[in-house]
Write a protein that holds these residues in place. Structure first.
Motif, PDB file in Angstrom:
ATOM      1  N   VAL A  18       0.866  -1.199  -0.002  1.00 63.85           N
ATOM      2  CA  VAL A  18       0.012  -0.202   0.135  1.00 63.85           C
ATOM      3  C   VAL A  18       0.817   1.246   0.106  1.00 63.85           C
ATOM      4  N   LEU A  19       2.021   1.417   0.723  1.00 63.68           N
ATOM      5  CA  LEU A  19       2.828   2.376   0.886  1.00 63.68           C
ATOM      6  C   LEU A  19       3.457   2.652  -0.423  1.00 63.68           C
ATOM      7  N   LEU A  20       4.087   1.441  -0.985  1.00 69.21           N
ATOM      8  CA  LEU A  20       4.790   1.565  -2.371  1.00 69.21           C
ATOM      9  C   LEU A  20       3.607   2.103  -3.597  1.00 69.21           C
ATOM     10  N   GLN A  91      -1.519  -6.999  -9.173  1.00 72.15           N
ATOM     11  CA  GLN A  91      -0.282  -6.704  -8.060  1.00 72.15           C
ATOM     12  C   GLN A  91       0.924  -7.058  -8.685  1.00 72.15           C
ATOM     13  N   GLU A  92       0.913  -8.407  -9.067  1.00 75.47           N
ATOM     14  CA  GLU A  92       2.117  -8.975  -9.854  1.00 75.47           C
ATOM     15  C   GLU A  92       2.416  -8.195 -11.171  1.00 75.47           C
ATOM     16  N   ILE A  93       1.547  -8.123 -11.924  1.00 75.05           N
ATOM     17  CA  ILE A  93       1.789  -7.405 -13.031  1.00 75.05           C
ATOM     18  C   ILE A  93       2.116  -5.664 -13.017  1.00 75.05           C
ATOM     19  N   SER A  94       1.613  -5.176 -11.900  1.00 76.53           N
ATOM     20  CA  SER A  94       1.988  -3.802 -11.827  1.00 76.53           C
ATOM     21  C   SER A  94       3.550  -3.745 -11.204  1.00 76.53           C
ATOM     22  N   ASN A  95       3.779  -4.799 -10.423  1.00 76.09           N
ATOM     23  CA  ASN A  95       5.143  -4.868  -9.693  1.00 76.09           C
ATOM     24  C   ASN A  95       6.159  -4.846 -10.688  1.00 76.09           C
ATOM     25  N   LEU A  96       5.984  -5.778 -11.760  1.00 73.62           N
ATOM     26  CA  LEU A  96       6.583  -5.782 -12.975  1.00 73.62           C
ATOM     27  C   LEU A  96       6.790  -4.449 -13.772  1.00 73.62           C
ATOM     28  N   PHE A  97       5.793  -3.743 -14.050  1.00 77.33           N
ATOM     29  CA  PHE A  97       5.586  -2.653 -14.832  1.00 77.33           C
ATOM     30  C   PHE A  97       6.711  -1.630 -13.875  1.00 77.33           C
ATOM     31  N   LEU A  98       6.327  -1.542 -12.536  1.00 79.63           N
ATOM     32  CA  LEU A  98       6.948  -0.695 -11.825  1.00 79.63           C
ATOM     33  C   LEU A  98       8.546  -1.057 -11.619  1.00 79.63           C
ATOM     34  N   THR A  99       8.853  -2.296 -11.817  1.00 80.19           N
ATOM     35  CA  THR A  99      10.142  -2.612 -11.614  1.00 80.19           C
ATOM     36  C   THR A  99      10.878  -2.315 -13.021  1.00 80.19           C
ATOM     37  N   LEU A 129      10.558  -2.969  -4.414  1.00 82.75           N
ATOM     38  CA  LEU A 129       9.735  -3.820  -5.132  1.00 82.75           C
ATOM     39  C   LEU A 129      10.233  -5.182  -5.428  1.00 82.75           C
ATOM     40  N   ARG A 130      11.355  -5.452  -5.678  1.00 87.80           N
ATOM     41  CA  ARG A 130      11.951  -6.702  -5.705  1.00 87.80           C
ATOM     42  C   ARG A 130      11.794  -7.404  -4.207  1.00 87.80           C
ATOM     43  N   LEU A 131      11.902  -6.950  -3.244  1.00 85.80           N
ATOM     44  CA  LEU A 131      11.524  -7.573  -1.884  1.00 85.80           C
ATOM     45  C   LEU A 131      10.227  -8.054  -1.525  1.00 85.80           C
ATOM     46  N   GLN A 136       6.221 -12.258  -1.910  1.00 82.33           N
ATOM     47  CA  GLN A 136       4.986 -12.916  -2.251  1.00 82.33           C
ATOM     48  C   GLN A 136       5.187 -14.286  -3.110  1.00 82.33           C
ATOM     49  N   VAL A 137       6.574 -14.353  -3.609  1.00 81.37           N
ATOM     50  CA  VAL A 137       6.703 -15.838  -4.327  1.00 81.37           C
ATOM     51  C   VAL A 137       6.888 -16.787  -3.160  1.00 81.37           C
TER      52      VAL A 137
END
Length: 150
Positions: A18-20, A91-99, A129-131, A136-137
């Motif tokens: 949520v913070l990120l 969330q996973e897709i957005s994490n990838l885009f932000l990464t 983001l990586r953490l 999550q994995v």
């Protein structure tokens, strides 16, 4: 006892997500909504520089700085929102885009020979983001292992 640790970890991951997500929503909105003239001109000047070192320039593509700013703003805003409140898949897709965006930001700043202090926010965001992704994995793997053993 293990249940409490798992619940605490889930809460920490939720807070981090949520913070990120909120951070990216705000940075995206800042790129889209120029509130005052000095900040607007400063943002335009930055994206003029960013367009000059755009990674695909090697292949003959250089974005229009204003379109580049708008695109990055929308990507940050939408991906941040999905990271914070989206379904696990979103969330996973957005994490990838932000990464990918943070890797691009670090590349851009390094290409411009910016100081480490200028690069630090992007480096920290990339690390978080990586953490988040790794945690999550691991949580999913643990869940799958428990389901397999039950």
């Amino acid at each position: 006892m293990a249940g409490r640790a798992g619940a605490a970890m889930a809460l920490v991951l939720l807070a981090l997500r949520v913070l990120l997500g909120g951070f990216f929503v705000l940075t995206g909105a800042a790129k889209l909504c120029q509130l005052s003239a000095p900040e607007s001109e400063q943002m335009k000047a930055l994206f003029l520089q960013f367009a000059e070192v755009f990674p695909l320039k090697l292949f003959g593509y250089q974005p229009d700085p204003m379109n580049y700013q708008t695109t990055v703003g929308w990507l940050e805003l939408l991906a941040g929102l999905l990271l914070a409140v989206g379904s696990p898949m979103l969330q996973e897709i957005s994490n990838l885009f932000l990464t990918l965006l943070m890797m691009g930001a670090i590349f851009t700043l390094a290409s411009l020979k910016e100081s480490l202090s200028t690069c630090t926010p992007a480096i920290i965001c990339l690390g978080l983001l990586r953490l988040l992704d790794i945690c999550q994995v691991l949580a999913q793997t643990k869940k799958d292992c428990h389901a397999f053993h039950d």
